[in-house]
Design a protein around this motif. Structure first.
Motif, mmCIF file in Angstrom:
data_model
loop_
_atom_site.group_PDB
_atom_site.id
_atom_site.type_symbol
_atom_site.label_atom_id
_atom_site.label_comp_id
_atom_site.label_asym_id
_atom_site.label_seq_id
_atom_site.Cartn_x
_atom_site.Cartn_y
_atom_site.Cartn_z
ATOM 1 N N SER A 315 4.078 -3.449 -2.785
ATOM 2 C CA SER A 315 4.205 -2.183 -2.141
ATOM 3 C C SER A 315 4.087 -0.973 -3.163
ATOM 4 N N SER A 330 4.804 -2.302 1.918
ATOM 5 C CA SER A 330 5.184 -0.923 2.511
ATOM 6 C C SER A 330 4.841 0.130 1.550
ATOM 7 N N SER A 347 5.395 -1.238 6.376
ATOM 8 C CA SER A 347 5.857 -0.049 6.980
ATOM 9 C C SER A 347 5.434 1.212 6.023
#
Length: 406
Positions: A315, A330, A347
């Motif tokens: 991430s 994410s 996300s």
């Protein structure tokens, strides 16, 4: 350009509404949309131009431009001593009480910028693509060719041609034989029938050729007054257009994996997939190339913090984030808070998003200031998500700025 080199004025077309990127563009122009945690889409084109020594740049705006104007004026401050600048230029209705009819009309109504600077060449670049490019290499080819305009092209699958302006190169591989705006069934390339050259929306004009083409276009009542739909076909028909193959462009610090990377992030699916390109161990697009940096606003925030068992893997976590839950695959923008027990997977969370205790967010793009209440879920129940939120063709769930979550 540097003193002693050719004089070039940069014009960035940043007035796009970005309907296909809704709800992220409900309150801002597409070039102002956040990307990669801390950047705005406009930062990529501006960084390429500035890194390439094009240091006088006008950004033409129109649609919901406040956040874009603010970002440019507070971030892109150049040396006044050397006469360099990046300035937003709003639609001014210089040719009568009407807004821009298209991208070509936007430049026509802004010819005063060209008359004031009197450059030899004008680089007209789009504002909403993710890529690295050294424009000096394209400029050198343009000057050598003697063309009126040079358009940057990239190979894309023929099946995607309806999303782009398509360039048919001449037998020499450099002249443009035909320019088709978003065709449904264009011819493939001679060496690969399944591929076409797509216009990247980046053009370098000899100033005289640009002004003359704009004036001819203004007199054509049937024209759509668009750079790709009008100006490029016109100059192609006159034998004045040349192709620049983007695959030949190289920037310092590039890797074999991200050389030639270019993404049009005009849809939610493309926007989401481009973010996923950032987070791999060997990213398809490397944000950490210090030899050709992407510049943006530096937030005055404390470093990201992890406590209460909070973890993140694969991430990007920006400054000011507080992670006390679980984050995987994410991208978190500044100020995001993930409370204990919360799960964020695959996300993209924009500034100041708050994920409450025990909440689950999967496969989603949440615009700034969205608050997900404790125990709420996004990306768990597809039918419920489709009723409450925007869901793309590829299944990406998107929430607009400050949108309520139940």
């Amino acid at each position: 350009m540097r003193r002693g080199g050719p004089s070039v004025l940069g014009i960035v077309l940043a007035g796009g509404e970005g309907k296909r990127l809704m709800p992220l563009t409900a309150d801002r122009a597409k070039p102002a949309v956040t990307f990669g945690g801390t950047y705005r889409l406009v930062d990529f084109v501006l960084s390429n131009l500035v890194n390439g020594d094009i240091l006088r740049i006008c950004v033409l705006t129109q649609y919901k431009s406040h956040s874009l104007d603010r970002h440019i004026t507070t971030t892109w401050r150049m040396s006044n001593l050397l006469g360099n600048y990046v300035t937003p230029v709003p639609a001014q209705q210089r040719l009568g009480p009407r807004w821009y009819l298209g991208s070509a009309d936007a430049i026509l109504q802004s010819l005063n910028l060209i008359y004031d600077e009197r450059p030899e060449y004008v680089a007209v670049f789009g504002a909403d693509h993710v890529y690295r490019m050294d424009p000096r290499q394209m400029l050198a080819q343009h000057i050598d060719s003697g063309a009126g305009v040079t358009v940057a092209g990239i190979r894309v699958p023929r099946t995607e041609s309806s999303s782009f302006g398509v360039i048919t190169p001449g037998s020499d591989g450099q002249t443009v034989e035909r320019f088709l705006e978003k065709p449904t069934d264009p011819p493939g390339l001679p060496d690969d029938p399944d591929m076409v050259f797509a216009s990247m929306g980046n053009y370098i004009f000899t100033t005289k050729a640009l002004i003359e083409a704009l004036r001819r276009d203004a007199e054509d009542e049937a024209s759509v007054h668009d750079m790709g739909g009008s100006i490029l076909p016109q100059l192609t028909d006159r034998g004045e257009a040349a192709l620049y193959d983007f695959s030949a462009n190289h920037v310092p610090g590039e890797t074999t994996r991200d050389q030639g990377y270019w993404r049009d992030v005009g849809t939610l699916d493309a926007y989401y997939e481009a973010h996923m390109d950032l987070i791999a161990e060997r990213p398809a697009f490397n944000l950490y190339n210090r030899s050709w940096p992407i510049y943006t606003h530096s937030y005055q925030l404390s470093p990201a913090r992890f406590n209460a068992g909070g973890i993140a893997s694969e991430s990007i976590i920006s400054a000011g984030c507080l992670v006390r839950g679980q984050v995987t695959r994410s991208v978190l923008s500044p100020g995001v808070v993930v409370d204990p027990g919360a799960v964020v997977q695959g996300s993209v969370l924009h500034d100041n998003v708050h994920i409450g205790r025990g909440a689950v967010v999967r496969g989603a793009v949440l615009d700034k200031n969205v608050e997900v209440p404790p125990g709420a879920t996004i990306g768990v129940n597809p039918e419920r998500d489709a009723e409450l939120y925007t869901v793309s063709k590829g299944g990406v769930i998107a929430l607009g700025k400050g949108q309520l979550v139940t």
